[in-house]
Design an enzyme around this catalytic site. Sequence first.
Site, mmCIF file in Angstrom:
data_model
loop_
_atom_site.group_PDB
_atom_site.id
_atom_site.type_symbol
_atom_site.label_atom_id
_atom_site.label_comp_id
_atom_site.label_asym_id
_atom_site.label_seq_id
_atom_site.Cartn_x
_atom_site.Cartn_y
_atom_site.Cartn_z
ATOM 1 N N GLY B 58 0.823 -1.200 0.000
ATOM 2 C CA GLY B 58 0.000 0.000 0.000
ATOM 3 C C GLY B 58 0.854 1.245 0.000
ATOM 4 O O GLY B 58 2.087 1.158 0.000
ATOM 5 N N GLU B 81 -0.611 1.626 -7.036
ATOM 6 C CA GLU B 81 0.100 0.846 -6.021
ATOM 7 C C GLU B 81 0.219 -0.620 -6.428
ATOM 8 O O GLU B 81 1.270 -1.235 -6.285
ATOM 9 C CB GLU B 81 -0.629 0.924 -4.680
ATOM 10 C CG GLU B 81 -0.328 2.133 -3.845
ATOM 11 C CD GLU B 81 1.148 2.270 -3.479
ATOM 12 O OE1 GLU B 81 1.868 1.257 -3.411
ATOM 13 O OE2 GLU B 81 1.591 3.407 -3.283
ATOM 14 N N PRO B 104 -8.485 5.499 15.252
ATOM 15 C CA PRO B 104 -7.537 6.574 15.559
ATOM 16 C C PRO B 104 -6.116 6.074 15.810
ATOM 17 O O PRO B 104 -5.155 6.769 15.515
ATOM 18 C CB PRO B 104 -8.121 7.195 16.834
ATOM 19 C CG PRO B 104 -9.569 6.873 16.793
ATOM 20 C CD PRO B 104 -9.681 5.547 16.113
ATOM 21 N N ASP B 105 -5.989 4.871 16.332
ATOM 22 C CA ASP B 105 -4.657 4.421 16.716
ATOM 23 C C ASP B 105 -4.134 3.301 15.814
ATOM 24 O O ASP B 105 -3.266 2.546 16.216
ATOM 25 C CB ASP B 105 -4.685 3.927 18.153
ATOM 26 C CG ASP B 105 -5.716 2.809 18.324
ATOM 27 O OD1 ASP B 105 -6.476 2.562 17.365
ATOM 28 O OD2 ASP B 105 -5.764 2.205 19.404
ATOM 29 N N GLU B 137 11.194 -6.973 0.230
ATOM 30 C CA GLU B 137 10.850 -8.378 0.124
ATOM 31 C C GLU B 137 9.335 -8.547 -0.030
ATOM 32 O O GLU B 137 8.560 -8.035 0.779
ATOM 33 C CB GLU B 137 11.304 -9.102 1.384
ATOM 34 C CG GLU B 137 10.862 -10.531 1.468
ATOM 35 C CD GLU B 137 12.015 -11.481 1.227
ATOM 36 O OE1 GLU B 137 11.752 -12.596 0.761
ATOM 37 O OE2 GLU B 137 13.167 -11.096 1.492
#
Lengths: 246, 246
Positions: B58, B81, B104-105, B137
Amino acid sequence: MGNRGKASPPPEAYRPDDYPRPSVTVDIVIFTVLDGDLKLLLIQRGEPPFEGRWALPGGFVRVGDAMADRGEGLDEAAARELAEETGLPEGSAYLAQLHCFGAPDRDPRMRVITVAYYALVRPDLVPLVQAGSDAREARWFSVAEEVKPDRLAFDHAEILEVAVERLRQQLEMAPIAFELVPATFTIAELRAVHEAVMGVTYDPGNFRRRFMRMITDGIIEQAPGKRPTGTKPAKVYRFVRPHPRR
Amino acid sequence: MGNRGKASPPPEAYRPDDYPRPSVTVDIVIFTVLDGDLKLLLIQRGEPPFEGRWALPGGFVRVGDAMADRGEGLDEAAARELAEETGLPEGSAYLAQLHCFGAPDRDPRMRVITVAYYALVRPDLVPLVQAGSDAREARWFSVAEEVKPDRLAFDHAEILEVAVERLRQQLEMAPIAFELVPATFTIAELRAVHEAVMGVTYDPGNFRRRFMRMITDGIIEQAPGKRPTGTKPAKVYRFVRPHPRR
DNA sequence: TCAATAGTGTCTTTCAGACAGTATATA
DNA sequence: TATATACTGTCTGAAAGACACTATTGA
């Protein structure tokens, strides 16, 4: 994802902070079914762009400012917006993520990526809606009769189209129709919801049998009382987990 | 929440520029089926956080810097991508948006919202993959046997779970299996794909009949030649619109 | 010839749709 | 009593699953 992210073959080590960031919003397609008609809650815009046009309720995702405050999650933002725009308590409507829209020019002012949600409001809650909604004009529109897709703000016509498609698909796959009827309902009421959403009519006998199976499956159960209908009163049923959120 | 302009019932007129903005990435769950086994392309992270752990490919969505450059759309970013990470030409794999993740985390460094996609790579293209992939990799993992969800970076285990679920659902609803076989294929090969994805076995006779209907429906057609199988050679078929992107 | 897979046929069950028929309320 | 709707029953056809059977190849 990770750092590096930028161009094609560049080595590594990008500090993500270096990247320009988009604004991120949530927009909500809020459905209900009234009088056998699928309705949509729209809000009239009070300023440019698209001033005066009708738009999906929505707002910015609170992202926080740094380490200390990380802001809110997406579902959380959508639930908050839904509550703010309708005045209904959080959790009183079904809410699910729909799709993410991010065309570069979908907002003429700047780069905005929106996470679209759709919500289902039970018709018995609709009268409570206007109450809490803020200053801006909010109104229910008949999806089939009143909404003029090309008059909607931004790319909201596209979002609506995806939402209706998804709603129809979900209605056939998941026990979601119960989110569009009062806590107790007759088979005819349930059928009216299906007909309104799918835009077709169903044979009453066949439809009934289809939902009778949900009784043996333990999904719905008969509730006490009968509903007067003008002629023969109908049995009422209820969803077994009484109106589950998820 | 603490953007300086909190926001609950406030009147209007926010200059969106005032809001803190999140980073936005796309992450791609890249599937293929090799030897009757559902596989997933992962990339080993070269730096913190989660250094050394495996992660979904990503990168950041190019957002542009202002008026002049508005950057790319989400589908566009995902296609780019995908091409960058696999080395395959753009458009050579099926690609569809999955879900947006924005806890959020979910990234310990900063607020990052990711739009997850899933991609289906035909097995005959797999040998070409390593070639173009950049320094980091990259490896195919058996989803059933090798992937250790709790070892994946970020919230990628959750994304993977949603992806597998969606893939299974789509496989039963849409003609998507053709994205996981070569341009021509035998019924047994198609069955192997279904079995690998769904994690079940199907009765060969019943499965065949099910896909014979797709012939009369004009979705697939017989192709010239036969495929040697070790015993009796099998007829080969092809998808009528030869491997449609969308 | 044998083993293995390709490919066909049959039976049963489930479910959707068409539609006729019965029951029970209000007007 | 009439009528509208609730509710039940029956028939047909499509499709899925279990499973037996035939066909055709390579070894």
